[in-house]
Write a protein that holds these residues in place. Sequence first.
Motif, short mmCIF file in Angstrom:
data_model
loop_
_atom_site.label_atom_id
_atom_site.label_comp_id
_atom_site.label_asym_id
_atom_site.label_seq_id
_atom_site.Cartn_x
_atom_site.Cartn_y
_atom_site.Cartn_z
N LYS A 209 84.95 -47.02 100.94
CA LYS A 209 86.10 -47.91 100.88
C LYS A 209 85.66 -49.22 100.27
CE LYS A 209 85.72 -49.93 105.53
NZ LYS A 209 86.43 -50.13 106.82
N ALA A 210 86.61 -50.02 99.83
CA ALA A 210 86.29 -51.31 99.22
C ALA A 210 85.68 -52.24 100.27
CB ALA A 210 87.54 -51.93 98.63
N ILE A 211 84.71 -53.04 99.82
CA ILE A 211 84.08 -54.04 100.68
C ILE A 211 84.21 -55.39 100.00
CG2 ILE A 211 81.96 -54.79 101.81
CD1 ILE A 211 80.96 -51.93 101.69
N SER A 212 84.83 -56.33 100.69
CA SER A 212 84.99 -57.68 100.14
C SER A 212 84.65 -58.69 101.23
CB SER A 212 86.43 -57.89 99.65
OG SER A 212 86.59 -59.20 99.13
N ASP A 213 83.60 -59.45 100.98
CA ASP A 213 83.14 -60.45 101.96
C ASP A 213 82.68 -61.69 101.21
OD1 ASP A 213 82.09 -61.97 103.98
OD2 ASP A 213 80.76 -60.43 104.77
N PRO A 214 83.51 -62.73 101.09
CA PRO A 214 83.13 -63.95 100.37
C PRO A 214 81.88 -64.61 100.95
CG PRO A 214 85.50 -63.92 100.80
CD PRO A 214 84.91 -62.79 101.59
N ASP A 215 81.68 -64.48 102.26
CA ASP A 215 80.52 -65.12 102.89
C ASP A 215 79.21 -64.56 102.40
OD1 ASP A 215 82.17 -66.77 104.32
OD2 ASP A 215 82.12 -65.57 106.15
N SER A 216 79.18 -63.25 102.08
CA SER A 216 77.94 -62.64 101.58
C SER A 216 77.99 -62.40 100.08
CB SER A 216 77.68 -61.32 102.31
OG SER A 216 78.71 -60.39 102.04
N HIS A 217 79.03 -62.94 99.41
CA HIS A 217 79.16 -62.83 97.96
C HIS A 217 79.23 -61.37 97.50
CE1 HIS A 217 78.29 -67.15 97.66
NE2 HIS A 217 77.30 -66.93 98.51
N LEU A 218 79.92 -60.54 98.27
CA LEU A 218 80.00 -59.11 97.95
C LEU A 218 81.44 -58.70 97.70
CD1 LEU A 218 78.38 -56.43 97.76
CD2 LEU A 218 79.00 -56.03 100.15
N GLU A 230 71.35 -59.05 93.87
CA GLU A 230 72.36 -59.90 94.49
C GLU A 230 73.35 -59.07 95.30
OE1 GLU A 230 73.91 -63.59 95.42
OE2 GLU A 230 72.30 -63.33 93.94
N GLN A 231 73.79 -57.94 94.72
CA GLN A 231 74.75 -57.09 95.42
C GLN A 231 74.11 -56.41 96.63
OE1 GLN A 231 75.62 -54.82 91.83
NE2 GLN A 231 77.77 -55.47 91.94
N ALA A 232 72.87 -55.96 96.48
CA ALA A 232 72.19 -55.31 97.60
C ALA A 232 72.01 -56.28 98.76
CB ALA A 232 70.83 -54.76 97.15
N LEU A 233 71.66 -57.52 98.43
CA LEU A 233 71.52 -58.54 99.47
C LEU A 233 72.87 -58.79 100.15
CD1 LEU A 233 69.87 -60.64 100.98
CD2 LEU A 233 70.34 -62.25 99.13
N GLY A 234 73.93 -58.85 99.35
CA GLY A 234 75.26 -59.03 99.91
C GLY A 234 75.62 -57.90 100.86
N LEU A 235 75.25 -56.67 100.50
CA LEU A 235 75.57 -55.52 101.33
C LEU A 235 74.86 -55.59 102.68
CD1 LEU A 235 77.03 -52.78 101.53
CD2 LEU A 235 74.93 -51.73 100.65
N VAL A 236 73.57 -55.89 102.67
CA VAL A 236 72.83 -55.88 103.93
C VAL A 236 73.10 -57.13 104.77
CG1 VAL A 236 71.02 -54.41 103.00
CG2 VAL A 236 70.72 -56.89 102.93
N ARG A 237 73.78 -58.13 104.18
CA ARG A 237 74.11 -59.34 104.93
C ARG A 237 75.56 -59.37 105.41
NH1 ARG A 237 74.58 -63.89 102.47
NH2 ARG A 237 74.35 -65.05 104.40
N THR A 238 76.43 -58.51 104.84
CA THR A 238 77.85 -58.62 105.16
C THR A 238 78.12 -58.33 106.63
OG1 THR A 238 80.05 -58.06 104.36
CG2 THR A 238 78.51 -56.24 104.63
N ARG A 239 78.96 -59.16 107.24
CA ARG A 239 79.29 -59.02 108.65
C ARG A 239 80.78 -58.79 108.87
NH1 ARG A 239 75.55 -62.66 112.24
NH2 ARG A 239 77.28 -62.42 113.70
N HIS A 240 81.60 -59.40 108.05
CA HIS A 240 83.02 -59.49 108.36
C HIS A 240 83.87 -58.41 107.69
CE1 HIS A 240 81.87 -63.28 110.08
NE2 HIS A 240 81.49 -63.76 108.91
N ALA A 241 83.30 -57.68 106.74
CA ALA A 241 84.12 -56.76 105.96
C ALA A 241 84.13 -55.34 106.51
CB ALA A 241 83.63 -56.74 104.51
N VAL A 242 83.25 -55.02 107.44
CA VAL A 242 83.15 -53.65 107.95
C VAL A 242 82.89 -53.68 109.45
CG1 VAL A 242 82.28 -52.68 105.78
CG2 VAL A 242 80.68 -53.56 107.47
#
Length: 374
Positions: A209-218, A230-242
């Motif tokens: 599914k789509a993942i959008s998290d401005p806080d982790s720039h993803l 940059e995207q990989a870092l955003g993925l492993v840092r995202t908290r609010h989108a999933v």
Amino acid sequence: MADESDDPGTVQRRSDKGATGRRRKPRKRSKALVVTAWAAASVVLAGGVGLGYVYFKLNGNITGVDINAALGTDRPDNVDNGSMDILVLGSDSRAGANSKYGGAGQEGERSDTAMVVHVYEGHKKASVVSIPRDTIVTRPQCETEAGTTDPGGPHHMFNESYSVGGPACAVKTVEKMSGIRMDHYLEVDFTGFKKLINELGGVDVTTKKAISDPDSHLNLAAGTHTLDGEQALGLVRTRHAVGDGGDLGRIQLQQAFIKALLDQIKDVGVFTNPKKLYDLADTATRTVTTDSELDDVKSLIGFANSLKGIESNDMKMVTLPVTYDPNDPNRVVPLEKHGKQVWAALHDDKQIPASATKGSAGDKGDAGSVVSSN
């Protein structure tokens, strides 16, 4: 890990190898294993570096911290059963190049990601226990970087241990929690993580599914992707989108990403491309901090060799059993009975039973299923 320009007092180059503290007997060249995204730091060295210049260049890149000397004898006893335990930390410092991720000017660093990697006897299988950064723990007494003593005590967040006393305090906290002595330590920061992924040529994943998290720039649409650093870092840092919108969902994403990386890491072509091999080894050795027993190229080659036989399906990845803190929904507290099952299994070099994580908040949610390897 501290940024390359940092010079924290707890980090030493060419640390004293004669520090006290008993260790498990080494298994010839198999020094340790780590199965996080920054495993590339050791994998690339398995191909060997023949030229003397290259050897000394890479050797000079590595930063080591002497955990043995820092902790002395105040540690759990070794269990000489052929297994290995490694604490892997990701640092959330906002210093230097990391300031773009927000929080610039915040004091110190904290362990944004923490995993205990247990390699079973024979080095054919491994278990990984993720420790949520927001876990409320009893922090042991630790020496600070300023040379003072922090008394610790109950009701502290787990990730504060690193900011209080650096790697040694983080290791000490984990050892007090688990009753298991850590054989090795490995650390990387935001910028180092990105560089490693970029040098690898990215990581292929599928998002359900789509993942959008401005806080982790993803911002990823559902479908297949080759994630750059940059995207990989955003993925492993995202908290609010999933998931639960917090650290537990993020841990599930991290574990899924690690498996995706391991599924393709042997196919990146570094061993058939000498320049790519050197560039990746140079980046890895510049961005990873290790304990003093791994802070040279020769030891890291042994470290890499111990990784070769373990695939993603040879690993069991769990989150330390926790429940939400009734006093603060943004924090979690360990489920003591379940946690004891986890640590006892690793101490005895056995598989973690399913009952150990049943009912844990970290075992709920579907964040881990959002991402898979292609």
